[in-house]
Design an enzyme around this catalytic site. Sequence first.
Site, PDB file in Angstrom:
ATOM      1  CG  ASP A 105      -0.255  -0.390   2.516  1.00 14.40           C
ATOM      2  OD1 ASP A 105       0.988  -0.390   2.549  1.00 14.40           O
ATOM      3  OD2 ASP A 105      -0.945  -0.688   3.490  1.00 14.40           O
ATOM      4  CD  GLU A 144      -8.673   1.177   7.843  1.00 13.49           C
ATOM      5  OE1 GLU A 144      -8.660   0.241   8.678  1.00 13.49           O
ATOM      6  OE2 GLU A 144      -8.184   2.285   8.078  1.00 13.49           O
ATOM      7  CG  ASN A 193      -8.836  -1.346  12.094  1.00 10.24           C
ATOM      8  OD1 ASN A 193      -7.877  -1.957  11.621  1.00 10.24           O
ATOM      9  ND2 ASN A 193      -9.346  -0.270  11.519  1.00 10.24           N
TER      10      ASN A 193
HETATM   11  C1  GLP Z   1      -0.426   0.479   8.556  1.00 11.99           C
HETATM   12  C2  GLP Z   1      -0.075  -0.386   7.361  1.00 11.99           C
HETATM   13  C3  GLP Z   1      -0.263  -1.869   7.638  1.00 11.99           C
HETATM   14  C4  GLP Z   1       0.353  -2.240   8.980  1.00 11.99           C
HETATM   15  C5  GLP Z   1      -0.336  -1.445  10.068  1.00 11.99           C
HETATM   16  C6  GLP Z   1       0.156  -1.781  11.458  1.00 11.99           C
HETATM   17  O1  GLP Z   1      -1.756   0.840   8.613  1.00 11.99           O
HETATM   18  N1  GLP Z   1      -0.824  -0.034   6.206  1.00 11.99           N
HETATM   19  O2  GLP Z   1       0.326  -2.624   6.590  1.00 11.99           O
HETATM   20  O3  GLP Z   1       0.213  -3.613   9.209  1.00 11.99           O
HETATM   21  O4  GLP Z   1      -0.090  -0.062   9.818  1.00 11.99           O
HETATM   22  O5  GLP Z   1       1.304  -1.036  11.757  1.00 11.99           O
HETATM   23  P1  GLP Z   1       2.261  -1.343  12.962  1.00 11.99           P
HETATM   24  O6  GLP Z   1       3.100  -2.490  12.534  1.00 11.99           O
HETATM   25  O7  GLP Z   1       3.075  -0.081  13.110  1.00 11.99           O
HETATM   26  O8  GLP Z   1       1.434  -1.644  14.142  1.00 11.99           O
END
Ligand code: GLP
Length: 243
Positions: A67, A143, A136
């Site tokens: 993404d 999402e 979430n």
């Molecule tokens: C973002 C990314 C996800 C990732 C998530 C969790 O929203 N788009 O790919 O898994 O954050 O991030 P973290 O690893 O910092 O908790």
Amino acid sequence: MRVIQVKNYDEMSLKAAHIIRAQVELKPDCVLGFATGSTPLGTYANLVKWCKEDGLDFSQVKSVNLDEYKGLPKDHDQSYAYFMDKNLFSQINIDKANTYLPDGMCVDGDAECKRYDELIKSLGGADLQLLGIGNNGHIGFNEPADCFQNGTYCVELTESTIEANSRLFEKKEDVPRFAFSMGSGTIMSAKRVLLIANGKAKAEAIKGLMAGPITPGCPASILQMHPDCTVIVDDEAMSLVTG
Ligand code: GLP
């Protein structure tokens, strides 16, 4: 779904890096799907170390990222292109021309989604897709919603994701409201999936992923149907599953 429970972040990062290493050694010209966020940082640090010290060779590897924020240029320090370059690509011997992300600055969003899907298809899809998970239950930027998305699309981020990711921006208002993300269908078409999660904040999402119904309300739950999905999760993130 294969679940590997570990004690902490370091153990999770080491095991995940070993699986990616094995993939690269078995198929040096593989397509790796990469993720961003703080969770994979330790995994990437191990891969960097092995590339520098042990000759782990990424020269033939191609990569696709899950993404990208809409509206952030590649050189913005919170763009995922910047993140990947800083934490992995600039430190290993991958050919940067073989690393791909959605273009957050594209003018035509629909055309960009189509381009990215076609690109992934032309590479033959990911051999191994690494995933983190949002608090979430989101994967990539899929999402919680009423239905699963198939290919790449532009998604409006939820308040909870904006809140969670605001820690990385100067102020919450700076977090982009939209992002381009591979759809759940594209993630499911990866030959192998490796999801990593640590810490209490992920416990609810991990419960939804492993023990909940398969529902777009918890996008990660679709992985229950993936034929080759490994989840590496620490004790805290596993706490609501094991009780
Ligand atoms: C973002 C990314 C996800 C990732 C998530 C969790 O929203 N788009 O790919 O898994 O954050 O991030 P973290 O690893 O910092 O908790």
